[in-house]
Design an enzyme around this catalytic site. Structure first.
Site, PDB file in Angstrom:
ATOM      1  N   LYS A 104     -22.881  61.375  47.030  1.00 23.38           N
ATOM      2  CA  LYS A 104     -23.410  62.613  46.144  1.00 23.38           C
ATOM      3  C   LYS A 104     -22.571  63.398  45.332  1.00 23.38           C
ATOM      4  O   LYS A 104     -21.302  63.234  45.154  1.00 23.38           O
ATOM      5  CB  LYS A 104     -23.224  64.005  46.979  1.00 23.38           C
ATOM      6  CG  LYS A 104     -24.427  65.359  46.565  1.00 23.38           C
ATOM      7  CD  LYS A 104     -24.350  66.226  47.810  1.00 23.38           C
ATOM      8  CE  LYS A 104     -24.825  67.385  46.975  1.00 23.38           C
ATOM      9  NZ  LYS A 104     -25.003  68.906  47.786  1.00 23.38           N
ATOM     10  N   HIS A 106     -21.791  65.773  42.668  1.00 22.40           N
ATOM     11  CA  HIS A 106     -22.238  67.346  42.865  1.00 22.40           C
ATOM     12  C   HIS A 106     -22.476  68.800  44.412  1.00 22.40           C
ATOM     13  O   HIS A 106     -22.220  68.216  44.659  1.00 22.40           O
ATOM     14  CB  HIS A 106     -23.911  68.283  41.854  1.00 22.40           C
ATOM     15  CG  HIS A 106     -24.083  67.982  43.281  1.00 22.40           C
ATOM     16  ND1 HIS A 106     -25.514  66.943  42.960  1.00 22.40           N
ATOM     17  CD2 HIS A 106     -25.777  68.454  43.778  1.00 22.40           C
ATOM     18  CE1 HIS A 106     -26.255  66.634  43.671  1.00 22.40           C
ATOM     19  NE2 HIS A 106     -26.212  68.021  44.560  1.00 22.40           N
TER      20      HIS A 106
END
Length: 228
Positions: A104, A106
């Site tokens: 991921k 963000h």
């Protein structure tokens, strides 16, 4: 055999997690039995599953660890429910951590891991469903060790799976769990082995699940694929 192991075998069967018949494995082998941790789908099933894992972890590795690591995807609920059960049974808070298939990029929780972020000083128990070839650890081990800031900062205490299939790993005459232990230097254990299953359901059982015919198929399977 400990009583909780007998209960776990009955539990696997009742949940349709352990089946007997004819199955094609990911490896291409034709197997007379199959174990699928994805069959545990209700809250009560997951709660009991966590208790079995917690007891096996405690029996095999004692109490000196800080994190349960569950490899994606099936290992994620296993790590969570084992952490809950371990606290209930033994009164100790154990963190859970899992990996992501895609990192991921963000948000506050960006990165390759979900849940607690493993760090130097942690002692980790890996929680998996089952391993036939030992391939999954090739991905899991470097992901855990990549979190170290100093060499040896994170210790892997051991790995626990539901069922030791007791068949030889690729390019080896040894079982996958034994290969993992030798290659990575930590114990890899199972709640029960197929020998336990056969003892409970055939040798000392009523033979309605493992009939004499299925037992002959299992024997033939192990003649070809059984670990030495």
């Amino acid at each position: 055999m400990e009583q909780y192991k007998k209960a776990f075998i009955d539990f696997m069967v009742a949940c349709d997690a352990l089946k007997f018949g004819s199955f094609t494995l990911k490896s291409g082998r034709k197997s007379p039995f199959f174990m699928n941790a994805g069959a545990y789908i209700t809250g009560s099933q997951l709660a009991r599953l966590g208790e079995f894992y917690a007891r096996a972890v405690h029996d095999n590795f004692g109490d000196d660890f800080t994190v349960f690591f569950g490899p994606a995807y099936k290992g994620i609920p296993l790590a969570v429910t084992t952490a809950i059960a371990y606290h209930a049974l033994y009164g100790k808070e154990i963190k859970y951590c899992c990996d992501r298939k895609e990192e991921k990029d963000h948000g506050a929780d960006k990165g390759a891991l979900l849940g607690y972020k493993i760090q130097d000083g942690d002692r980790v128990v890996i929680i998996e469903d089952v391993t036939t070839s030992g391939k999954s650890i090739e991905e899991t081990y470097p992901k855990i060790k990549a979190q170290e800031t100093t060499a040896g900062g994170i210790t892997i205490v051991g790995e626990i799976v539901s069922l030791n299939r007791m068949e030889k790993a690729p390019a080896s005459d040894k079982a996958a769990l034994d290969v993992i232990s030798e290659q990575y230097g930590f114990p890899a254990r199972a709640i029960v082995t197929m020998a336990d299953v056969i003892e409970h359901l055939h040798t000392n059982g009523d033979r309605t699940l493992i009939t004499d015919d299925i037992k002959r198929e299992i024997d033939a399977y192990y003649e070809q694929y059984g670990a030495r």
